[in-house]
Design an enzyme around this catalytic site. Sequence first.
Site, PDB file in Angstrom:
ATOM      1  N   ASP A 182     160.705  46.816   6.999  1.00  0.00           N
ATOM      2  CA  ASP A 182     161.052  46.416   8.367  1.00  0.00           C
ATOM      3  C   ASP A 182     162.344  47.119   8.737  1.00  0.00           C
ATOM      4  OD1 ASP A 182     160.071  43.552  10.051  1.00  0.00           O
ATOM      5  OD2 ASP A 182     161.776  44.735  10.779  1.00  0.00           O
TER       6      ASP A 182
ATOM      7  N   TYR B  90     151.310  49.750  25.763  1.00  0.00           N
ATOM      8  CA  TYR B  90     150.800  48.957  24.637  1.00  0.00           C
ATOM      9  C   TYR B  90     149.277  49.114  24.520  1.00  0.00           C
ATOM     10  CZ  TYR B  90     150.451  44.805  21.578  1.00  0.00           C
ATOM     11  OH  TYR B  90     150.218  43.943  20.528  1.00  0.00           O
TER      12      TYR B  90
ATOM     13  N   LYS C 246     147.373  50.791  21.369  1.00  0.00           N
ATOM     14  CA  LYS C 246     146.460  49.990  20.528  1.00  0.00           C
ATOM     15  C   LYS C 246     145.032  50.559  20.560  1.00  0.00           C
ATOM     16  CE  LYS C 246     149.454  46.954  18.975  1.00  0.00           C
ATOM     17  NZ  LYS C 246     149.868  46.946  17.553  1.00  0.00           N
TER      18      LYS C 246
ATOM     19  N   ILE D  62     149.231  35.733  19.754  1.00  0.00           N
ATOM     20  CA  ILE D  62     149.658  34.958  18.587  1.00  0.00           C
ATOM     21  C   ILE D  62     151.095  34.477  18.803  1.00  0.00           C
ATOM     22  CG2 ILE D  62     149.927  35.033  16.062  1.00  0.00           C
ATOM     23  CD1 ILE D  62     147.033  35.685  17.030  1.00  0.00           C
TER      24      ILE D  62
HETATM   25  P1  NAI Z   1     157.178  40.226  15.657  1.00  0.00           P
HETATM   26  O1  NAI Z   1     158.114  40.704  16.708  1.00  0.00           O
HETATM   27  O2  NAI Z   1     157.226  38.803  15.229  1.00  0.00           O
HETATM   28  O3  NAI Z   1     157.293  41.145  14.351  1.00  0.00           O
HETATM   29  C1  NAI Z   1     157.314  42.527  14.433  1.00  0.00           C
HETATM   30  C2  NAI Z   1     158.174  43.066  13.309  1.00  0.00           C
HETATM   31  O4  NAI Z   1     158.139  44.489  13.386  1.00  0.00           O
HETATM   32  C3  NAI Z   1     159.646  42.639  13.414  1.00  0.00           C
HETATM   33  O5  NAI Z   1     160.119  42.167  12.176  1.00  0.00           O
HETATM   34  C4  NAI Z   1     160.353  43.918  13.830  1.00  0.00           C
HETATM   35  O6  NAI Z   1     161.675  44.028  13.308  1.00  0.00           O
HETATM   36  C5  NAI Z   1     159.445  44.968  13.214  1.00  0.00           C
HETATM   37  N1  NAI Z   1     159.596  46.256  13.884  1.00  0.00           N
HETATM   38  C6  NAI Z   1     159.629  46.513  15.212  1.00  0.00           C
HETATM   39  N2  NAI Z   1     159.817  47.817  15.433  1.00  0.00           N
HETATM   40  C7  NAI Z   1     159.909  48.401  14.203  1.00  0.00           C
HETATM   41  C8  NAI Z   1     160.114  49.723  13.760  1.00  0.00           C
HETATM   42  N3  NAI Z   1     160.288  50.735  14.618  1.00  0.00           N
HETATM   43  N4  NAI Z   1     160.124  49.965  12.429  1.00  0.00           N
HETATM   44  C9  NAI Z   1     159.978  48.962  11.547  1.00  0.00           C
HETATM   45  N5  NAI Z   1     159.812  47.675  11.907  1.00  0.00           N
HETATM   46  C10 NAI Z   1     159.773  47.415  13.216  1.00  0.00           C
HETATM   47  O7  NAI Z   1     155.730  40.598  16.218  1.00  0.00           O
HETATM   48  P2  NAI Z   1     154.251  40.200  15.738  1.00  0.00           P
HETATM   49  O8  NAI Z   1     153.654  39.425  16.822  1.00  0.00           O
HETATM   50  O9  NAI Z   1     154.256  39.672  14.370  1.00  0.00           O
HETATM   51  O10 NAI Z   1     153.566  41.640  15.784  1.00  0.00           O
HETATM   52  C11 NAI Z   1     153.092  42.315  14.645  1.00  0.00           C
HETATM   53  C12 NAI Z   1     151.999  43.269  15.088  1.00  0.00           C
HETATM   54  O11 NAI Z   1     150.918  42.523  15.619  1.00  0.00           O
HETATM   55  C13 NAI Z   1     152.410  44.265  16.175  1.00  0.00           C
HETATM   56  O12 NAI Z   1     151.816  45.518  15.907  1.00  0.00           O
HETATM   57  C14 NAI Z   1     151.828  43.661  17.427  1.00  0.00           C
HETATM   58  O13 NAI Z   1     151.561  44.642  18.405  1.00  0.00           O
HETATM   59  C15 NAI Z   1     150.546  43.064  16.861  1.00  0.00           C
HETATM   60  N6  NAI Z   1     149.961  42.047  17.703  1.00  0.00           N
HETATM   61  C16 NAI Z   1     150.680  40.937  18.062  1.00  0.00           C
HETATM   62  C17 NAI Z   1     150.118  40.011  18.904  1.00  0.00           C
HETATM   63  C18 NAI Z   1     150.857  38.800  19.363  1.00  0.00           C
HETATM   64  O14 NAI Z   1     150.398  38.162  20.321  1.00  0.00           O
HETATM   65  N7  NAI Z   1     151.962  38.394  18.755  1.00  0.00           N
HETATM   66  C19 NAI Z   1     148.748  40.183  19.413  1.00  0.00           C
HETATM   67  C20 NAI Z   1     148.071  41.352  18.916  1.00  0.00           C
HETATM   68  C21 NAI Z   1     148.673  42.252  18.098  1.00  0.00           C
END
Ligand code: NAI
Length: 250
Positions: free
Chosen positions: A37, A156, A160, A189
Amino acid sequence: MGTLNGKTALITGGGSGIGEATAMLFAREGANVVISDMDKAGGERVLAALIKAGGKGIFVQSDVSKAADSERSVSEAVEAYGRLDIAVNNAGIGGPAELTGAYPLDGWRQVIDINLNGVFYGMRYQIPMMLRSGGGAIVNMASILGQVGFATASAYVAAKHAVVGLTQNAALEYGAQDIRVNSAGPGFIRTPLLTKHLTEEQLAGIAALHPMGRLGKPEEVAELVLWLALDRASFVTGAYYAVDGGYLTR
Ligand code: NAI
């Protein structure tokens, strides 16, 4: 004994949300978990929780939008555990909310850099390492927005959709060499990605778009990611699997 005993799994964006839930589940299943991360505090917090729960892992600070960082995540995983069996390319951001005709140019580039280029850079270095050990499983985090549009989210949605295509391409290239590549497509989520930017009222509106009438939980996505990563999913590759409370049925 766990279903991932002896396996080494790299999870990008493992310091929060879906990546965190996946890291915790993989650790419970016996994997050596490499949490990567860019957020040091988040990554170290998840690593401490994972170890406290009896799991094994390391944290690598890494920005997925930088190829050199992605390469280093893989080499640190192999330095620690000798091989790479599973990679979950999950790190991502939401990006600006703006109509396409007014979308901020820097915001567009940032979303593409992280959500799309980040997945490519990940696979670019994970695949050669997996080839060396005779195979592996990659799960790329797409979204329902890898299948349909969503007003004000063009960067986005584009990223995706591209992740779904990139996943298919890598799957067809490496199927014969026992590297399976699939994408997971969560509905909305409840994670900081949403809760940092939206009010509870806005979240309730989004929840109502899902036939199940609620937002998903990160743990529910982690269950799908685990299954896709297991050897039991041995004939599953190039696929997009939704975990979306029925969102895409509308
Ligand atoms: P989150 O914001 O809780 O976690 C994302 C993590 O990725 C964070 O720890 C952040 O520090 C890290 N991150 C961001 N940019 C980064 C980079 N350049 N390099 C390394 N780490 C980086 O978000 P969440 O919801 O857990 O998202 C995880 C994945 O799931 C993402 O790809 C998101 O697009 C996808 N997703 C999320 C949905 C939602 O509704 N929360 C729905 C569908 C997909």
